[in-house]
Design an enzyme around this catalytic site. Sequence first.
Site, PDB file in Angstrom:
ATOM      1  N   GLU A 217      -4.148  29.167  38.754  1.00 44.39           N
ATOM      2  CA  GLU A 217      -4.924  30.282  39.284  1.00 44.39           C
ATOM      3  C   GLU A 217      -6.250  30.388  38.539  1.00 44.39           C
ATOM      4  O   GLU A 217      -6.289  30.277  37.311  1.00 44.39           O
ATOM      5  CB  GLU A 217      -4.142  31.590  39.151  1.00 44.39           C
ATOM      6  CG  GLU A 217      -2.759  31.518  39.808  1.00 44.39           C
ATOM      7  CD  GLU A 217      -1.889  32.726  39.486  1.00 44.39           C
ATOM      8  OE1 GLU A 217      -2.446  33.845  39.405  1.00 44.39           O
ATOM      9  OE2 GLU A 217      -0.672  32.544  39.299  1.00 44.39           O
ATOM     10  N   GLU A 329      -6.938  40.692  45.079  1.00 43.69           N
ATOM     11  CA  GLU A 329      -5.724  41.413  44.683  1.00 43.69           C
ATOM     12  C   GLU A 329      -6.118  42.590  43.813  1.00 43.69           C
ATOM     13  O   GLU A 329      -7.084  42.523  43.046  1.00 43.69           O
ATOM     14  CB  GLU A 329      -4.793  40.482  43.910  1.00 43.69           C
ATOM     15  CG  GLU A 329      -3.515  41.144  43.397  1.00 43.69           C
ATOM     16  CD  GLU A 329      -2.702  40.232  42.483  1.00 43.69           C
ATOM     17  OE1 GLU A 329      -1.679  40.715  41.944  1.00 43.69           O
ATOM     18  OE2 GLU A 329      -3.093  39.072  42.298  1.00 43.69           O
TER      19      GLU A 329
END
Length: 743
Positions: A217, A329
């Site tokens: 990520e 997010e």
Amino acid sequence: MMETRTRANCLVALVVALTQLCCFWELAAAAGRSSVLERREVRSLLRQLNKPPLATILSPDGDIIDCVHISKQPAFDHPMLKNHTIQMWPSYHPQGLHLDSNVASLPFTQTWQQNGKCPENTIPIRRTQEEDVLRASSISFYGKKRPNYIDKSAQSVTKGHQYGTASTQGNNTSSYYGTQATFNLWHPKVETANDFSLSQLWITSGSYQTNDLNTIEVGWQVFPGLYKDSNPRLFIYWTRDAYNSTGCYNMCPGFVQTNNEIAIGGSISQLSPISTYGGPQYDITILVWKDPKDGNWWLKVGNNVLGYWPSSIFTNLATSATLIQWGGEMESSDVRASTTQMGSGHFPHEGLGKASYIRNIQVVDSFNTLQSQSGLDLFASRPNCYNVQNGSVQNLLRKLNKPPLATIQSPDGDIIDCVHISKQPAFDDPLLRDHTIQMQPSYNPRGQHQDSSVVPHPLPQPWHQNGRCPKNTIPIRRTREEDILRASSIERFGKKRPRSMPLQDDLGIHQYGVAYTLGGDKYYGTEATFNLWQPTVEKDEDFSLAQFWIIGGSYDNNDLNTIGWQVYPQFYGDNSTRLFIYWTRDAYQTTGCYNLLCSGFVQTNNQIVIGGSISQLSPVSIYDGPQYDLSILAWKDPGTGNWWLLVGTYFLGYWPSSIFTNLADSATIVEWGGEVAAFTAQTTTQMGSGHFPTEGFGKASYIKDIQMVDSTNTLIVPSGLGLIAGQPNCYNVQNGSSSDWMK
């Protein structure tokens, strides 16, 4: 007896008080021992995380940057990397790198660089401080995500996470070897120190069910609980067991950094610019790919190759990824009533400069080549709060922009592509696949007449200063990414909404001042002379135009051609007066478009750009000053049935009869006038000159020399005209036959 009872009660009270006091001291002592133990654990963790530096730099934002020898970095605490040989540079970069953007490219400076740089053979590491660890929910979870962290199920959403993501398609059966994407940079507000907001990519393989999810990520995040401030910061993360026991943020054992200029976890907003709502936009490109020779997963941020995740620390990702995701997010303890923003804090439909984006999305295939994604799955956990929309911008750009034989940069910022006449967008229409181009009209209308001493417009365009298109090519204004992103949606780019015509606008967004034919005859064209102005528009999404409409059929299901000039900042990116055309055969439902943004109009002229500016070099009218106008003629060629367009003295091309239904025969109504689209109830957007007809010539805008083409291909003056003005106190029209208007 009362005194005895009182003493007994006092004794009981004293014993209870002593008992409570003893409990208090025991709890306090236990808390003290716990605090001491906790701090011992914290300091032990700090000794493990903070490696001995060869140099230390104090950053103005409060960070301490340690320059650690590359061989002493935390990566090598990983048991699988004890004897690892550092790979200083990737063996291969992916082929096919492509970035199509005029958005400002971020230089990627970091705040600590003001006070120094790390020496060669060292890497910059943000020092973990005691207060950083103490802010965590527990020492054992410092710098770690909890299990099922990116599980986007309903259960996960109720735990405080919200997502707006796009994912590769294929049900985890495909193999991917990396991805590249460009991330719009913002500074979202977070409500509490424990909330966060981020924009990132996920490269994954495995599953939650078997606890073997592998992830890589990368992105930027605002996370006060981790970093102590609200600055957007570059971050990385990895795990190989669904976040259960492996992996961490930034520089824990695993990632091998080779770059001595960028601190992972460092601020990217103290010196570098961040996007502003309605203002300049900035972004940064992130590329992660699997080196086909060594198998390591390399990371490149901007122009900086930062390092890699060794293949050996993974299980499933040691081979390839099965799913890639891109998106935003946020986490909040009170997610259903949180003010924590995702991205810019605005919804996708607001467009470029207002909503955050991720673009230039590509994946690396098994040949180490970057490929654009043809389809993406979207997920928005609560779309009324945080949403995502697929803007298949690159696919649309490839469809619209045909390969040029020459390219000319216009002084007004437009890029003009000289496309071979046989390769123009018109021939994307299945009805025109075998079409033979008609280079000249078979017949011109008889009786052309312009009664005017006003200076005719020569129609020079700014791009003419830097060149001309060769013979057998046509000039097309190149569509750029920012043009599409300014639109309300990708699907509506270059298109009008249904019922966008006089007598049919039932939302009150559009205002008209028009004249129209009476009597229900058949018409085969029209000519009119349009006064040229550069009206002021209040908002970018507003527009102002002067045009004629040629309509066949009923209002509910009609064919239509429109031609004229317009000022439309959201569409063109500026406030210039521009020549435009539009067509549809189903009342704007699914067919048609502005200019050459879809198949339909066949251009034959190599000198004029449809959609090009006619006010950058050429004069426009001035209030109570010189007046300029432009004659436009559209007519149905009796020989072929095609609808030809003449602007000034230039034959520009034609709409083939075959693309229409009703207009394949004739028109039933013709309209001439002005139109304004304004998205506020009270607007300052002007129509024409911005002055009422009663002020007269030189002050009010006009359309004159109005003529019709009859069934004998002859121009005649219409016998009568009806007038429409939806709000005459704001925008009006009057039928003028006075000689004052014929100057």
